[in-house]
Design a protein around this motif. Structure first.
Motif, mmCIF file in Angstrom:
data_model
loop_
_atom_site.group_PDB
_atom_site.id
_atom_site.type_symbol
_atom_site.label_atom_id
_atom_site.label_comp_id
_atom_site.label_asym_id
_atom_site.label_seq_id
_atom_site.Cartn_x
_atom_site.Cartn_y
_atom_site.Cartn_z
ATOM 1 N N SER A 141 1.772 -5.876 15.176
ATOM 2 C CA SER A 141 2.286 -7.229 15.403
ATOM 3 C C SER A 141 1.153 -8.106 15.922
ATOM 4 C CB SER A 141 3.431 -7.187 16.422
ATOM 5 O OG SER A 141 3.867 -8.493 16.722
ATOM 6 N N PHE A 142 0.939 -9.218 15.253
ATOM 7 C CA PHE A 142 -0.198 -10.082 15.582
ATOM 8 C C PHE A 142 0.191 -11.311 16.395
ATOM 9 C CE2 PHE A 142 1.211 -10.765 11.163
ATOM 10 C CZ PHE A 142 1.831 -12.003 11.317
ATOM 11 N N TRP A 143 1.470 -11.527 16.665
ATOM 12 C CA TRP A 143 1.917 -12.784 17.258
ATOM 13 C C TRP A 143 1.282 -13.051 18.626
ATOM 14 C CZ3 TRP A 143 3.972 -15.567 13.659
ATOM 15 C CH2 TRP A 143 4.705 -14.964 12.625
ATOM 16 N N GLU A 144 1.252 -12.075 19.515
ATOM 17 C CA GLU A 144 0.672 -12.278 20.840
ATOM 18 C C GLU A 144 -0.829 -12.527 20.743
ATOM 19 O OE1 GLU A 144 2.046 -12.681 23.834
ATOM 20 O OE2 GLU A 144 3.975 -12.667 22.766
ATOM 21 N N GLU A 145 -1.494 -11.821 19.828
ATOM 22 C CA GLU A 145 -2.930 -12.009 19.657
ATOM 23 C C GLU A 145 -3.237 -13.425 19.164
ATOM 24 O OE1 GLU A 145 -4.611 -9.005 17.217
ATOM 25 O OE2 GLU A 145 -3.934 -7.348 18.480
ATOM 26 N N VAL A 146 -2.413 -13.926 18.235
ATOM 27 C CA VAL A 146 -2.616 -15.283 17.734
ATOM 28 C C VAL A 146 -2.455 -16.300 18.864
ATOM 29 C CG1 VAL A 146 -1.661 -17.075 16.236
ATOM 30 C CG2 VAL A 146 -1.998 -14.760 15.345
ATOM 31 N N LYS A 147 -1.462 -16.102 19.714
ATOM 32 C CA LYS A 147 -1.264 -17.002 20.860
ATOM 33 C C LYS A 147 -2.498 -17.005 21.755
ATOM 34 C CE LYS A 147 2.676 -16.576 23.036
ATOM 35 N NZ LYS A 147 3.880 -15.926 23.633
ATOM 36 N N GLU A 148 -3.066 -15.823 22.009
ATOM 37 C CA GLU A 148 -4.243 -15.741 22.868
ATOM 38 C C GLU A 148 -5.463 -16.385 22.211
ATOM 39 O OE1 GLU A 148 -4.681 -11.631 23.750
ATOM 40 O OE2 GLU A 148 -2.896 -11.532 25.041
ATOM 41 N N LEU A 149 -5.598 -16.220 20.900
ATOM 42 C CA LEU A 149 -6.719 -16.841 20.192
ATOM 43 C C LEU A 149 -6.569 -18.366 20.171
ATOM 44 C CD1 LEU A 149 -7.142 -14.339 17.212
ATOM 45 C CD2 LEU A 149 -8.762 -14.723 19.080
ATOM 46 N N LEU A 150 -5.338 -18.848 20.027
ATOM 47 C CA LEU A 150 -5.106 -20.292 20.096
ATOM 48 C C LEU A 150 -5.451 -20.829 21.483
ATOM 49 C CD1 LEU A 150 -1.744 -20.581 18.111
ATOM 50 C CD2 LEU A 150 -3.903 -21.689 17.484
ATOM 51 N N ASP A 151 -5.005 -20.121 22.519
ATOM 52 C CA ASP A 151 -5.334 -20.530 23.894
ATOM 53 C C ASP A 151 -6.846 -20.595 24.086
ATOM 54 O OD1 ASP A 151 -2.683 -20.760 24.642
ATOM 55 O OD2 ASP A 151 -2.580 -18.747 25.526
ATOM 56 N N TRP A 152 -7.535 -19.575 23.601
ATOM 57 C CA TRP A 152 -8.995 -19.534 23.727
ATOM 58 C C TRP A 152 -9.619 -20.716 22.974
ATOM 59 C CZ3 TRP A 152 -13.142 -19.431 20.462
ATOM 60 C CH2 TRP A 152 -14.384 -19.094 21.019
ATOM 61 N N GLY A 153 -9.089 -21.024 21.786
ATOM 62 C CA GLY A 153 -9.620 -22.140 21.008
ATOM 63 C C GLY A 153 -9.479 -23.470 21.727
ATOM 64 N N PHE A 154 -8.301 -23.725 22.307
ATOM 65 C CA PHE A 154 -8.111 -24.985 23.036
ATOM 66 C C PHE A 154 -9.022 -25.061 24.264
ATOM 67 C CE2 PHE A 154 -3.900 -25.082 20.846
ATOM 68 C CZ PHE A 154 -4.028 -26.349 20.275
ATOM 69 N N ALA A 155 -9.221 -23.925 24.935
ATOM 70 C CA ALA A 155 -10.067 -23.913 26.129
ATOM 71 C C ALA A 155 -11.549 -24.030 25.785
ATOM 72 C CB ALA A 155 -9.826 -22.625 26.924
ATOM 73 N N SER A 156 -11.926 -23.634 24.560
ATOM 74 C CA SER A 156 -13.345 -23.554 24.201
ATOM 75 C C SER A 156 -13.842 -24.734 23.381
ATOM 76 C CB SER A 156 -13.607 -22.256 23.422
ATOM 77 O OG SER A 156 -13.271 -21.124 24.193
ATOM 78 N N ARG A 157 -12.941 -25.459 22.703
ATOM 79 C CA ARG A 157 -13.391 -26.555 21.839
ATOM 80 C C ARG A 157 -14.185 -27.576 22.669
ATOM 81 N NH1 ARG A 157 -11.259 -31.169 22.583
ATOM 82 N NH2 ARG A 157 -12.197 -31.887 20.644
ATOM 83 N N GLY A 158 -15.335 -27.977 22.143
ATOM 84 C CA GLY A 158 -16.195 -28.921 22.832
ATOM 85 C C GLY A 158 -17.040 -28.314 23.928
ATOM 86 N N ARG A 159 -16.855 -27.009 24.176
ATOM 87 C CA ARG A 159 -17.583 -26.361 25.270
ATOM 88 C C ARG A 159 -18.471 -25.214 24.797
ATOM 89 N NH1 ARG A 159 -12.413 -27.438 27.252
ATOM 90 N NH2 ARG A 159 -12.371 -28.807 29.091
ATOM 91 N N VAL A 160 -18.311 -24.805 23.553
ATOM 92 C CA VAL A 160 -19.125 -23.707 23.026
ATOM 93 C C VAL A 160 -19.864 -24.175 21.786
ATOM 94 C CG1 VAL A 160 -17.504 -21.982 23.894
ATOM 95 C CG2 VAL A 160 -17.282 -22.796 21.536
ATOM 96 N N ALA A 161 -20.922 -23.467 21.471
ATOM 97 C CA ALA A 161 -21.665 -23.768 20.249
ATOM 98 C C ALA A 161 -20.898 -23.239 19.045
ATOM 99 C CB ALA A 161 -23.048 -23.124 20.310
ATOM 100 N N ALA A 162 -20.757 -24.077 18.039
ATOM 101 C CA ALA A 162 -20.077 -23.652 16.820
ATOM 102 C C ALA A 162 -20.902 -22.594 16.102
ATOM 103 C CB ALA A 162 -19.850 -24.843 15.907
ATOM 104 N N VAL A 163 -20.217 -21.652 15.468
ATOM 105 C CA VAL A 163 -20.916 -20.617 14.701
ATOM 106 C C VAL A 163 -20.857 -20.912 13.205
ATOM 107 C CG1 VAL A 163 -20.517 -18.855 16.441
ATOM 108 C CG2 VAL A 163 -18.827 -19.170 14.611
ATOM 109 N N GLY A 164 -20.217 -22.005 12.835
ATOM 110 C CA GLY A 164 -20.112 -22.379 11.434
ATOM 111 C C GLY A 164 -19.211 -23.589 11.285
ATOM 112 N N THR A 165 -18.887 -23.912 10.042
ATOM 113 C CA THR A 165 -18.104 -25.103 9.749
ATOM 114 C C THR A 165 -17.114 -24.840 8.616
ATOM 115 O OG1 THR A 165 -20.019 -26.481 10.324
ATOM 116 C CG2 THR A 165 -18.240 -27.548 9.118
#
Length: 374
Positions: A278-302
Motif C-alpha cells: 500500500s503506497f497511500w501513506e508513503e505518498v502523503k509523506e512524499l507530498l509533505d516533504w515536497g511542500f516543505a522542500s519547495r524553494g529550499r532545495v536544489a532541483a535535480v531536474g525539470t
C-alpha cells in the motif's frame, strides 16, 4: 536558487545514494541525454544532500516535483520503464478530452462492454455521454469506458496512434501505449518522470481537473435510472489540498499512483511506480516533504514543456509578386512590316490546319460507312 550543477558535483562526491536498477525495469538510454536533466538519468535516489531527510518508499521508482515551476525536487529511478497499469489512463484522458465532444451521446460496442478488469458496467444502450465516460475512466478506472472512448475517437488503432503522438509531443519518451486502459501488454511502458509530466499537462485542463477531483457522481443506467460511483483515490478528502489524479494496479505492474495537492497557492506532484504494498501513506509523506522542500532545495531536474508547434511563417513584405513578362525587342514592337508578316504566316498556318482536319474527318467518315475501305 541553487543550480543543478551543484547537486551533480555533490553526487560525484558521494552525496547521493545510487542503487542498481531492478531487473524488471528497462533503463533510460543514456544518463547524459535524459529528458529533464543529466541527474535524472540515474537509477538510484537523486536529491539535494542539504535537504531534510527524504521519506522512505518501497516503490521502485518515484518523482516529487513542483508543478508550478516544473522543478523535480527528488527522484528515484525516474526514467526507469515500468508497466503503468491504469495510470496510463491519464494519457488517454489528456489525449482525448480535447478531441471529443463531451456532450455527445454514444452506444458502446459489445467489445467495450465485455472488456476485462475494472469496469463501470457499460451496457449496449445509447445512454452515455462522453462526459460520463471520462468521469468513469478517471474515477473508477473503467476499462470499458476507455475502450468506448477509443471507439468514439475512431477506433483503437487511431486512438493508440494519437496517444503515442501526444506522449512524444509532451516529451514523455519513456511512454509507449499499447492499450487505452493500461491493461498489461508487451511493449507497453511508462516511467515515474513521464507520469508526473503527463499529469501536469492534464491539470492545465479544466475538464481533466474536474474528472480527477470528483469524489462521488451518478452514472447512467438503462431505463432512465442511474447509480452512484465513488473515486478510487483514497487521498481525496483525506489529504489537505488533494486535487487528484489516478491510481493503478495489475499483478505484473504492481501498484502505481500519481497524485497532486495544492497548498498556499502551490502544487506538488508525486508519482510512484512498481510498489508491492500500500503506497497511500508513503505518498502523503512524499507530498509533505515536497511542500516543505519547495524553494529550499536544489532541483535535480525539470519537468520539461511540450515540443513547440512550428507554425508556417509568411514571407516578409507581403505575398510574392509575379515577375513581369520580359519586354519584346523594340524592333518587334515598332515595325509594321514585322506585324503584317507575322499575320500572314499565322493565316497560312491556320489554313493548313483546317485542311488537314477536314481530310482526317472525311477519311474517318468513310471508314465508319464502309468497313472494306483499305
Amino acid at each position: 536558487m541553487k543550480h543543478v550543477a551543484t547537486v551533480s558535483a555533490l553526487a560525484l562526491a558521494g552525496g547521493l545514494t545510487l542503487v542498481t536498477p531492478p531487473a524488471h525495469a528497462r533503463p533510460a538510454s543514456d544518463d547524459t541525454t535524459a529528458i529533464g536533466g543529466t541527474l535524472l538519468g540515474r537509477h538510484g535516489l537523486v536529491v539535494d544532500p542539504a535537504s531534510q531527510a527524504l521519506p522512505k518508499s518501497e516503490a521502485s521508482a518515484f518523482v516529487v516535483a513542483d508543478a508550478d515551476t516544473g522543478q523535480v525536487l527528488a527522484a528515484k529511478d525516474p526514467h526507469g520503464r515500468y508497466l503503468p497499469a491504469s495510470t496510463l489512463k491519464i494519457l488517454t484522458a489528456v489525449t482525448l478530452i480535447p478531441r471529443l465532444d463531451k456532450n455527445k451521446i454514444i452506444k458502446p460496442s459489445a467489445d467495450a462492454c465485455n472488456v476485462e478488469g475494472s469496469a463501470v458496467g457499460l451496457t449496449q444502450h445509447k445512454i452515455y455521454k462522453v462526459d460520463d465516460l471520462f468521469r468513469a475512466l478517471m474515477m473508477v478506472s473503467g476499462n470499458d469506458a476507455a475502450v468506448a472512448l477509443a471507439e468514439t475517437n475512431g477506433g483503437l488503432a487511431r486512438t493508440l496512434a494519437d496517444m503515442n503522438a501526444e506522449a512524444k509531443r509532451l516529451q514523455a519518451l519513456d511512454t509507449v501505449a499499447k492499450t487505452p486502459n493500461g491493461l498489461d501488454k508487451p511493449g507497453q511502458s511508462s516511467s515515474a518522470y513521464d507520469l508526473a509530466l503527463i499529469a501536469r499537462a492534464g491539470l492545465a485542463n479544466t475538464d481533466f481537473r474536474e474528472y480527477v477531483g470528483t469524489k462521488v457522481a451518478n452514472f447512467p443506467a438503462p431505463g432512465g435510472k442511474h447509480y452512484e460511483m465513488a473515486n478510487h483515490n483514497r487521498l481525496l478528502g483525506r489529504y489537505p489540498g488533494m486535487i487528484g489524479v489516478k491510481n493503478g494496479w495489475t499483478t505484473k505492474a504492481l501498484g502505481s499512483f500519481v497524485g497532486a495537492a495544492k497548498r498556499d497557492g502551490h502544487t506538488i506532484i508525486v508519482s510512484v511506480m512498481h510498489h508491492e504494498g500500500s503506497f497511500w501513506e508513503e505518498v502523503k509523506e512524499l507530498l509533505d516533504w515536497g511542500f516543505a522542500s519547495r524553494g529550499r532545495v536544489a532541483a535535480v531536474g525539470t519537468l520539461v514543456g511540450p515540443v513547440p508547434q512550428v507554425k508556417p511563417t509568411k514571407p516578409v513584405g507581403g505575398p510574392p509578386v509575379a515577375a513581369p513578362a520580359p519586354a519584346r525587342p523594340a524592333a518587334a514592337q515598332d515595325s509594321p512590316v514585322v506585324g503584317i508578316g507575322a499575320l500572314v504566316v499565322a493565316v497560312g498556318l491556320l489554313g493548313g490546319v483546317v485542311w488537314v482536319v477536314y481530310g482526317m474527318r472525311r477519311r474517318s467518315r468513310v471508314r465508319r460507312e464502309d468497313p472494306l475501305e483499305p
